[in-house]
Design a protein around this motif. Structure first.
Motif, PDB file in Angstrom:
ATOM      1  N   LYS A 160      59.499  60.581  61.705  1.00 14.95           N
ATOM      2  CA  LYS A 160      58.540  59.495  61.558  1.00 14.95           C
ATOM      3  C   LYS A 160      59.079  58.450  60.589  1.00 14.95           C
ATOM      4  O   LYS A 160      59.477  58.771  59.464  1.00 14.95           O
ATOM      5  N   VAL A 161      59.080  57.193  61.050  1.00 14.10           N
ATOM      6  CA  VAL A 161      59.683  56.109  60.278  1.00 14.10           C
ATOM      7  C   VAL A 161      58.705  54.941  60.155  1.00 14.10           C
ATOM      8  O   VAL A 161      58.058  54.564  61.144  1.00 14.10           O
ATOM      9  N   ILE A 162      58.602  54.380  58.955  1.00  7.57           N
ATOM     10  CA  ILE A 162      57.905  53.114  58.758  1.00  7.57           C
ATOM     11  C   ILE A 162      58.935  52.088  58.299  1.00  7.57           C
ATOM     12  O   ILE A 162      59.684  52.330  57.348  1.00  7.57           O
ATOM     13  N   GLY A 163      58.993  50.953  58.970  1.00  5.63           N
ATOM     14  CA  GLY A 163      59.901  49.876  58.596  1.00  5.63           C
ATOM     15  C   GLY A 163      59.138  48.727  57.984  1.00  5.63           C
ATOM     16  O   GLY A 163      58.126  48.284  58.540  1.00  5.63           O
ATOM     17  N   LEU A 164      59.598  48.245  56.841  1.00  4.08           N
ATOM     18  CA  LEU A 164      58.982  47.108  56.155  1.00  4.08           C
ATOM     19  C   LEU A 164      59.860  45.874  56.326  1.00  4.08           C
ATOM     20  O   LEU A 164      61.048  45.900  55.996  1.00  4.08           O
ATOM     21  N   GLU A 165      59.275  44.815  56.852  1.00  2.78           N
ATOM     22  CA  GLU A 165      60.008  43.570  57.081  1.00  2.78           C
ATOM     23  C   GLU A 165      59.181  42.418  56.527  1.00  2.78           C
ATOM     24  O   GLU A 165      58.011  42.263  56.873  1.00  2.78           O
ATOM     25  N   ARG A 166      59.763  41.609  55.655  1.00  2.11           N
ATOM     26  CA  ARG A 166      58.981  40.539  55.020  1.00  2.11           C
ATOM     27  C   ARG A 166      58.682  39.380  55.975  1.00  2.11           C
ATOM     28  O   ARG A 166      57.745  38.624  55.771  1.00  2.11           O
ATOM     29  N   GLY A 167      59.495  39.222  57.009  1.00  2.00           N
ATOM     30  CA  GLY A 167      59.287  38.134  57.950  1.00  2.00           C
ATOM     31  C   GLY A 167      58.504  38.574  59.170  1.00  2.00           C
ATOM     32  O   GLY A 167      58.015  39.708  59.243  1.00  2.00           O
ATOM     33  N   PRO A 168      58.383  37.703  60.174  1.00  2.00           N
ATOM     34  CA  PRO A 168      57.652  38.032  61.399  1.00  2.00           C
ATOM     35  C   PRO A 168      58.534  38.757  62.403  1.00  2.00           C
ATOM     36  O   PRO A 168      59.741  38.920  62.188  1.00  2.00           O
ATOM     37  N   ARG A 169      57.941  39.178  63.499  1.00  2.00           N
ATOM     38  CA  ARG A 169      58.695  39.707  64.631  1.00  2.00           C
ATOM     39  C   ARG A 169      58.566  38.712  65.774  1.00  2.00           C
ATOM     40  O   ARG A 169      57.477  38.479  66.303  1.00  2.00           O
ATOM     41  N   HIS A 170      59.669  38.124  66.152  1.00  2.00           N
ATOM     42  CA  HIS A 170      59.676  37.144  67.232  1.00  2.00           C
ATOM     43  C   HIS A 170      59.888  37.827  68.584  1.00  2.00           C
ATOM     44  O   HIS A 170      60.382  38.957  68.658  1.00  2.00           O
ATOM     45  N   ALA A 171      59.552  37.113  69.630  1.00  2.00           N
ATOM     46  CA  ALA A 171      59.876  37.518  70.995  1.00  2.00           C
ATOM     47  C   ALA A 171      60.934  36.563  71.539  1.00  2.00           C
ATOM     48  O   ALA A 171      61.068  35.431  71.067  1.00  2.00           O
ATOM     49  N   THR A 172      61.694  37.010  72.517  1.00  2.00           N
ATOM     50  CA  THR A 172      62.733  36.167  73.110  1.00  2.00           C
ATOM     51  C   THR A 172      62.159  34.833  73.578  1.00  2.00           C
ATOM     52  O   THR A 172      62.783  33.771  73.403  1.00  2.00           O
ATOM     53  N   ALA A 173      60.957  34.868  74.125  1.00  2.00           N
ATOM     54  CA  ALA A 173      60.328  33.639  74.630  1.00  2.00           C
ATOM     55  C   ALA A 173      60.059  32.619  73.531  1.00  2.00           C
ATOM     56  O   ALA A 173      59.928  31.423  73.807  1.00  2.00           O
ATOM     57  N   ASP A 174      59.998  33.065  72.273  1.00  2.00           N
ATOM     58  CA  ASP A 174      59.739  32.141  71.166  1.00  2.00           C
ATOM     59  C   ASP A 174      60.870  31.141  70.982  1.00  2.00           C
ATOM     60  O   ASP A 174      60.682  30.091  70.356  1.00  2.00           O
ATOM     61  N   PHE A 175      62.069  31.446  71.519  1.00  6.48           N
ATOM     62  CA  PHE A 175      63.222  30.581  71.308  1.00  6.48           C
ATOM     63  C   PHE A 175      63.511  29.674  72.498  1.00  6.48           C
ATOM     64  O   PHE A 175      64.556  29.021  72.544  1.00  6.48           O
ATOM     65  N   ALA A 176      62.585  29.633  73.447  1.00 14.68           N
ATOM     66  CA  ALA A 176      62.811  28.846  74.664  1.00 14.68           C
ATOM     67  C   ALA A 176      62.933  27.359  74.386  1.00 14.68           C
ATOM     68  O   ALA A 176      63.607  26.637  75.125  1.00 14.68           O
ATOM     69  N   ALA A 177      62.289  26.868  73.336  1.00 11.70           N
ATOM     70  CA  ALA A 177      62.298  25.432  73.054  1.00 11.70           C
ATOM     71  C   ALA A 177      63.666  24.934  72.599  1.00 11.70           C
ATOM     72  O   ALA A 177      63.970  23.750  72.711  1.00 11.70           O
ATOM     73  N   GLN A 178      64.527  25.817  72.067  1.00 13.46           N
ATOM     74  CA  GLN A 178      65.857  25.429  71.585  1.00 13.46           C
ATOM     75  C   GLN A 178      65.768  24.210  70.658  1.00 13.46           C
ATOM     76  O   GLN A 178      66.415  23.189  70.864  1.00 13.46           O
ATOM     77  N   ASP A 179      64.962  24.360  69.634  1.00 11.15           N
ATOM     78  CA  ASP A 179      64.627  23.274  68.713  1.00 11.15           C
ATOM     79  C   ASP A 179      65.686  23.178  67.615  1.00 11.15           C
ATOM     80  O   ASP A 179      65.663  23.936  66.650  1.00 11.15           O
ATOM     81  N   GLU A 180      66.607  22.238  67.754  1.00 12.59           N
ATOM     82  CA  GLU A 180      67.687  22.114  66.778  1.00 12.59           C
ATOM     83  C   GLU A 180      67.171  21.670  65.420  1.00 12.59           C
ATOM     84  O   GLU A 180      67.658  22.118  64.373  1.00 12.59           O
ATOM     85  N   LEU A 181      66.173  20.811  65.403  1.00 10.67           N
ATOM     86  CA  LEU A 181      65.601  20.351  64.134  1.00 10.67           C
ATOM     87  C   LEU A 181      64.995  21.526  63.368  1.00 10.67           C
ATOM     88  O   LEU A 181      65.193  21.685  62.164  1.00 10.67           O
ATOM     89  N   ARG A 182      64.294  22.388  64.090  1.00 12.31           N
ATOM     90  CA  ARG A 182      63.626  23.531  63.457  1.00 12.31           C
ATOM     91  C   ARG A 182      64.628  24.569  62.966  1.00 12.31           C
ATOM     92  O   ARG A 182      64.543  25.039  61.828  1.00 12.31           O
ATOM     93  N   TYR A 183      65.586  24.932  63.812  1.00  8.83           N
ATOM     94  CA  TYR A 183      66.449  26.060  63.485  1.00  8.83           C
ATOM     95  C   TYR A 183      67.716  25.673  62.745  1.00  8.83           C
ATOM     96  O   TYR A 183      68.175  26.408  61.868  1.00  8.83           O
ATOM     97  N   PHE A 184      68.328  24.536  63.081  1.00  6.72           N
ATOM     98  CA  PHE A 184      69.543  24.138  62.376  1.00  6.72           C
ATOM     99  C   PHE A 184      69.222  23.385  61.093  1.00  6.72           C
ATOM    100  O   PHE A 184      69.703  23.724  60.018  1.00  6.72           O
ATOM    101  N   GLN A 185      68.377  22.363  61.200  1.00  2.49           N
ATOM    102  CA  GLN A 185      68.132  21.500  60.051  1.00  2.49           C
ATOM    103  C   GLN A 185      67.164  22.133  59.047  1.00  2.49           C
ATOM    104  O   GLN A 185      67.417  22.141  57.851  1.00  2.49           O
ATOM    105  N   ARG A 186      66.065  22.680  59.558  1.00  2.00           N
ATOM    106  CA  ARG A 186      65.060  23.267  58.655  1.00  2.00           C
ATOM    107  C   ARG A 186      65.288  24.753  58.420  1.00  2.00           C
ATOM    108  O   ARG A 186      64.608  25.354  57.600  1.00  2.00           O
TER     109      ARG A 186
END
Length: 438
Positions: free
Chosen positions: A30-56
């Motif tokens: 039995k394992v509990i994993g602690l992660e400070r950030g969110p859990r994304h889905a592959t579909a969350d990256f469909a926008a390919q937002d360069e401003l969001r991911y590269f710049q910000r």
């Protein structure tokens, strides 16, 4: 304060933590994993937002909210590090990294003894902390092999059981079998690099990457979209633990992932035995997990911070710090860049994965004679997109434009031809071929 009990608690469910969660879960633990950030889905990256991911840098820690500082010695004022390149979500840095997938060289594991044997003890400064690993490449080779086939790594072998193979990295340590997937498509920048390197007598090869070049284990092959480093993969071709190991851990029924959890202490009893961790939940609640085994697998900065915070009477300088070396000798990315411009061709560097597309290892490790040079070891030299990304923003801010090029101004978009004339040269179709030295 809420208290929960489990067999194992893992702090940081990224490149390492997710693999451990999957393997332990398969073993019925039995394992509990602690992660400070969110859990994304592959579909969350469909926008390919360069401003969001590269710049910000949305997939990385915020240096203002989660600052990391460093100093070369205790008498120096601490300086903030920025940007912070590691991950801030389930899957960690494997979500947004360039997926370059190296094995260490054989002599990397014995850099001190190798250097002394070849160049003498004087080649290493007296105050240098360089030391050999307690294990060898051959100890790890079976696990390198397993990871490459388990996750999905594309490349070309250059040393199969001691037999050197042209087109692969002939300087790599021996591997037992070929990569599970063929190399990724060679784009124009890589072809230019390969041609030039061969003319100089070097041995270029396609950089091994944890990006699948063809369908593998239910995931589609790379689409060469160009939104790779700094971005999450919108089809799941990047072999991030977000799409490989975390789903495996889920499938065991023995894994629970807690997102938005900020671990602030590793707990231990009066005997010095670690008993669990304490963390703040996404609702600011104070929580404790008791466990037989505590695994710390966040990025090195956060692992050091957490151990230093976990002071007790028995461990006044923090956990795992009896030597006083905790937090010292830390180095992450280091390298230099040079930009090459061509007037007779378009390089189109925006095509395909952007990190270290093609590489030479001739000047890496101890692959060349360092006698009389005044330094040891070496670096890879690779060609890649600018600033680890190759979109319009990265191209405009990641490279030095030709003299006289305006850094900003009005763009006139009356036609494709006039737009090209009005657009700053650094924003037109790239003619540059950036090279990364590491």
């Amino acid at each position: 304060m809420a208290t929960e009990r489990t067999d194992v608690v893992i702090v940081g469910v990224g490149g390492t933590g997710a693999i451990l969660a999957a393997e332990l879960g398969k073993a019925g633990i039995k394992v509990i994993g602690l992660e400070r950030g969110p859990r994304h889905a592959t579909a969350d990256f469909a926008a390919q937002d360069e401003l969001r991911y590269f710049q910000r840098q949305d997939l990385r820690p915020n240096p203002k909210r989660q600052p990391v500082t460093w100093r070369p010695n205790t008498s120096t004022r601490a300086t903030p590090l920025s940007p912070l390149n590691y991950g801030n979500q389930a899957g960690g840095g494997t979500v947004h990294y360039g997926a370059v997938s190296w094995r260490f060289h054989d002599d990397d594991f014995r850099a001190r003894s190798q250097t002394i044997e070849r160049y003498g003890a004087a080649a290493i400064p007296q105050d240098c902390s360089l030391t050999d690993w307690p294990l060898s490449y051959h100890d790890l080779e079976p696990y390198y092999d397993r990871a490459e086939y388990d996750l999905g790594v594309s490349g070309k072998a250059g040393n199969l059981q001691g037999r050197k193979i042209e087109g692969g990295n002939i300087f790599e340590a021996p591997r037992r079998r070929e990569f599970p997937l063929p190399p990724l498509f060679v784009d124009n920048s890589a072809r230019i690099f390969e041609e030039g390197a061969k003319k100089l007598g070097y041995h270029p090869f396609s950089t091994p990457r944890a990006i699948i070049s063809q369908p593998y284990k239910g995931r589609p092959g790379c689409s060469y979209c160009g939104f790779c480093s700094t971005h999450g993969c919108h089809i799941g071709a990047k072999s991030s633990t977000l799409v490989t190991k975390i789903p495996e851990a889920d499938a065991t029924g023995n894994f629970k992932l807690v997102t938005g959890a900020m671990c602030y202490r590793v707990n231990s009893d009066s005997s010095g035995r670690v008993t669990g961790v304490s963390y703040y939940g996404p609702d600011s609640s104070d929580n404790t997990i008791e466990a037989d085994l505590v695994i710390l697998s966040p990025f090195i900065y956060d692992a050091v911070r957490l151990l230093l915070l976990s002071k007790t009477g028995k461990f006044p300088d923090g956990l795992a710090n009896s030597s006083g070396h905790l937090g010292r000798h830390v180095m992450t990315h280091i390298g230099g860049r040079v930009f090459v411009a061509f007037d007779d061709r378009y390089v189109n560097m925006f095509m395909g994965p952007t990190a270290q597309k093609h590489t030479i290892d001739d000047l890496n490790a101890d692959n060349f004679d360092h006698g009389g040079l005044g330094f040891i070891r070496g670096a890879q030299i690779s060609v890649q997109g600018p600033g680890f990304d190759a979109g319009p923003i990265a191209a405009s801010v990641g490279m030095t434009p030709p003299p006289g090029t305006p850094s900003w101004g009005r763009l006139i978009a009356t036609s494709s031809r006039s737009t090209s004339r009005a657009m700053p040269r650094s924003m037109r179709r790239p003619r540059t071929c950036p090279m990364r030295i590491r």
